[in-house]
Scaffold this motif. Sequence first.
Motif, PDB file in Angstrom:
ATOM      1  N   ASN A   1      44.511  37.363  47.001  1.00  0.00           N
ATOM      2  CA  ASN A   1      43.077  37.280  47.271  1.00  0.00           C
ATOM      3  C   ASN A   1      42.393  38.538  46.752  1.00  0.00           C
ATOM      4  O   ASN A   1      43.053  39.497  46.314  1.00  0.00           O
ATOM      5  CB  ASN A   1      42.843  37.141  48.779  1.00  0.00           C
ATOM      6  CG  ASN A   1      43.506  35.898  49.347  1.00  0.00           C
ATOM      7  OD1 ASN A   1      43.308  34.798  48.831  1.00  0.00           O
ATOM      8  ND2 ASN A   1      44.297  36.075  50.397  1.00  0.00           N
ATOM      9  N   GLU A   2      41.073  38.575  46.828  1.00  0.00           N
ATOM     10  CA  GLU A   2      40.316  39.725  46.305  1.00  0.00           C
ATOM     11  C   GLU A   2      40.612  41.027  47.045  1.00  0.00           C
ATOM     12  O   GLU A   2      40.402  42.109  46.524  1.00  0.00           O
ATOM     13  CB  GLU A   2      38.808  39.427  46.357  1.00  0.00           C
ATOM     14  CG  GLU A   2      38.370  38.365  45.359  1.00  0.00           C
ATOM     15  CD  GLU A   2      36.871  38.158  45.360  1.00  0.00           C
ATOM     16  OE1 GLU A   2      36.183  38.730  46.240  1.00  0.00           O
ATOM     17  OE2 GLU A   2      36.378  37.434  44.472  1.00  0.00           O
TER      18      GLU A   2
ATOM     19  N   ASN B   1      51.856  34.051  52.653  1.00  0.00           N
ATOM     20  CA  ASN B   1      50.397  33.933  52.644  1.00  0.00           C
ATOM     21  C   ASN B   1      49.784  34.785  53.769  1.00  0.00           C
ATOM     22  O   ASN B   1      50.217  34.726  54.916  1.00  0.00           O
ATOM     23  CB  ASN B   1      50.026  32.453  52.833  1.00  0.00           C
ATOM     24  CG  ASN B   1      48.518  32.224  52.757  1.00  0.00           C
ATOM     25  OD1 ASN B   1      47.765  33.090  52.314  1.00  0.00           O
ATOM     26  ND2 ASN B   1      48.090  31.051  53.184  1.00  0.00           N
TER      27      ASN B   1
ATOM     28  N   ASN C   1      47.872  34.995  48.759  1.00  0.00           N
ATOM     29  CA  ASN C   1      47.183  33.724  49.015  1.00  0.00           C
ATOM     30  C   ASN C   1      48.192  32.590  49.221  1.00  0.00           C
ATOM     31  O   ASN C   1      49.406  32.819  49.315  1.00  0.00           O
ATOM     32  CB  ASN C   1      46.170  33.414  47.914  1.00  0.00           C
ATOM     33  CG  ASN C   1      46.827  33.139  46.567  1.00  0.00           C
ATOM     34  OD1 ASN C   1      48.026  32.861  46.479  1.00  0.00           O
ATOM     35  ND2 ASN C   1      46.040  33.208  45.503  1.00  0.00           N
TER      36      ASN C   1
END
Length: 842
Positions: free
Chosen positions: A295-296, A308, A301
């Motif tokens: 993810n950012e 995750n 993710n």
Amino acid sequence: MIDKKYNHKQVEDGKYETWLKKQAFTCGDKSKEPFCIVIPPPNVTGNLHIGHAYDCSLQDIIIRYKKMQGFDTLWLPGMDHAAIATEAKVVAKLKKEGINKYELGREKFLEECHKWSNDHRENIRRQWGKLGFALDYSKERFTLDEGLNKAVRKVFVDYYNKGLIYRGERIINWDPVAKTALSNEEVIYKDDKGAFYHIKYFIEGTNDYLDVATTRPETLFGDTAVAVNPEDKRYKHLIGKNVVLPIVNKLIPIIGDEHADMEFGTGCVKITPAHDPNDFEVGERHNLERILVMNEDATMNENALKYNGMSREKCREELLKDLEKEGLLISIEPMVHSVGHSERTDAVVEPYLSKQWFVKMDKLAKMLIDNQNTSNKVNFIPNRYEKILIKGWMEDCHDWCISRQLWWGHRIPIWYKEGEVYCGMEAPKEEGWVQDNDVLDTWFSSALWPFSTLGWPDKTEDFERYFPTSVIVPGFDIIFFWAARMIFQSLNVNNKIPFKDCIIHGLIRDSQGRKMSKSLGNGIDPLDMIEEYGADALRFYLTTSSTLGMDLNFSTEKLSSTWNFINKLWNASRFVLMKLEDFKEEDYKLEDLNDSDKWVLTKLNETIKVVTKSMEKYDFNIAGSELYSFIWDIFCDKYIEISKFSDSTSTKSTLYYTLLSIIKMMHPFMPFVTEELYSSLPIKNKKLLIFESYPTINKKLIFKDETKKIDELLEFVTLFRNKKLENKISNDFEVIDYNNNDLLNSMLKLNDKIVENSKFNDKLTVELYNYKLDIYFDNSKNSEEEQEKKKQEIESLEKSIQRRKTLLSNENYCNKAPKNIVDKEREDLQKEMDRLEILKKN
């Protein structure tokens, strides 16, 4: 009259305000040839760093020098909005106040950024004033003011319409804390502990596996191939087959690609196109899928399966345990490697596949390269940096990522509506259009700086008069990021180079030669140095202590020596002013000059010639060295001493003329102290020193014969004094004079020592060129001291000789000791016996 003691705080206090009040730095005299510099814009987030003080001091020297030469000079001030740095500071400030950026909203947040920026811009101006920079504040610009906004939008729209700007997926530097793309110059590399993790990738349908080494096992969830070199005999037969991706248990192909280095590691490389720039290129060549696994915020993710939501660090830790548990971890090979960190947040930068806006660089790079092969090229000083720019950057130039996921900055002039895209100077009039959230890289607006600050895209009077600008002074670390971008932007937009000369300076490093950084805590605050040593000392030290392009190891000891140099000039000026008491400007006449007056005037003209030539070539270290040598050695140590023996109008006029010339030449380097000294001179209709004319060579004041004569006399003076010192001759001596030279006798204080017949018996003749003196003195005391020394040496030698004889008479020693050592003892014994014999005879 100036004060007895030089006090830099007292001298520098209030002068800058006076200069501004009297419009010392205002441009616009159309009767003169224009000369323009636009300041490298500092960011507004803090104090000026020592590097900015350095490059701006160089520019100030140039501007003051050119103004004194009669040019219409414009040094245009301005500041950079510093998108990432400012936004990070404001976000942190609001966080302390319990305010969330997103809850506040974009407009209110930008208001907070403007408040922060305005406060800090005033701080920058105050620091510029402390350093004495000759900036025309009536022309000041800011990268986010409306004029520059207009320029940025126009260039973006034009580039977009020409197909030079596009939106696409690429690997970019991603800051997971600031959650934005970073330019290369915003990434700081540090040596971090890491490892090569060797992992088994089993070949489909076999018990054989490939040993794949990686420094980032947590990205394997995004692997879409394993590459081997097509020429590698170990693996070429496997190309086209599949391996089983560990943990994920899916098949990925073995591909042949030259990216795999046969000589490095095992020769097998995992390919993760969404998380590595080289792998991205391999993926493009082989049409591989791009799988983002983070993810950012750099957490894993859904593509990372059971990992995750974990941080990338925690994922690595757990993944390694699982790999070992399943027998897939071959080994861990510890090592230290260079890892990119965000300059602003210090977060480890993540190579990240992201949809961003890019500038196509192939045509722009070619435009720059082609132009540098013409007579209209930018002159790089030193010229080696032109080759570095072209060979190191422009010939292998990747597309430029210009979008940033921020709010503070130039918002990208793109709007979207139901699948349509609109690019324009203004928002579409119809409702329903939504503007792109991203802002442009700060360097995009900085690249337009030389012409946008002068009013472009409007054809303003300033733009028509001062563009192209005359010179720019960046450090070598931003040749590509700023200098190159200014050049190709200007060539594309104006069909002109943005500046004629590009002076490249090195970095200021600490005393150990290390780059200054927050982590080392070795930064130098120029304001602290000004407080202790003064701006004049700091400016002169920074700008004259190294050759352009070379780094400078900062030394407070050398800075202190520069302060001493200013103090020397101050004291010399006090002497001259005392000598000129009751001397009026109308008394000034360079007539009936004596030989020493002619000598110093000749030396002055020689200095003016070298200094002017060096200033024109931007060789400030040579100019500074020449000035230092002339002021300290010629003027202070020699001519001032000579002038003490003359009260003639010619000598007073020479002192006045020489000191005024020194003050003028030193003014670009040391504006504060020179202004103070200048204001104390007996000059009618006095103006500010910057409005005076820079010294030029006066051929009528060059006297070669008289200069040779005084040079020889001064050499003789030095020889006489050295001979006196070497022979320990006290002041109780007499001389027989063969010269009949009043100046020589005065300098050597011989007027009461000259006799026809001396009462002393000991004699020493000093002779050089056409000068000769016989010194008569009593050497008996020296003889007694010499006899005592010889007596002590004889006693020491006798003891040593006895020790060596006893040692060499020992047969056991002579037979067992190495022959070379025994021979050396015998040789040393003979030398000592010979020396003892000579001493006893004497």
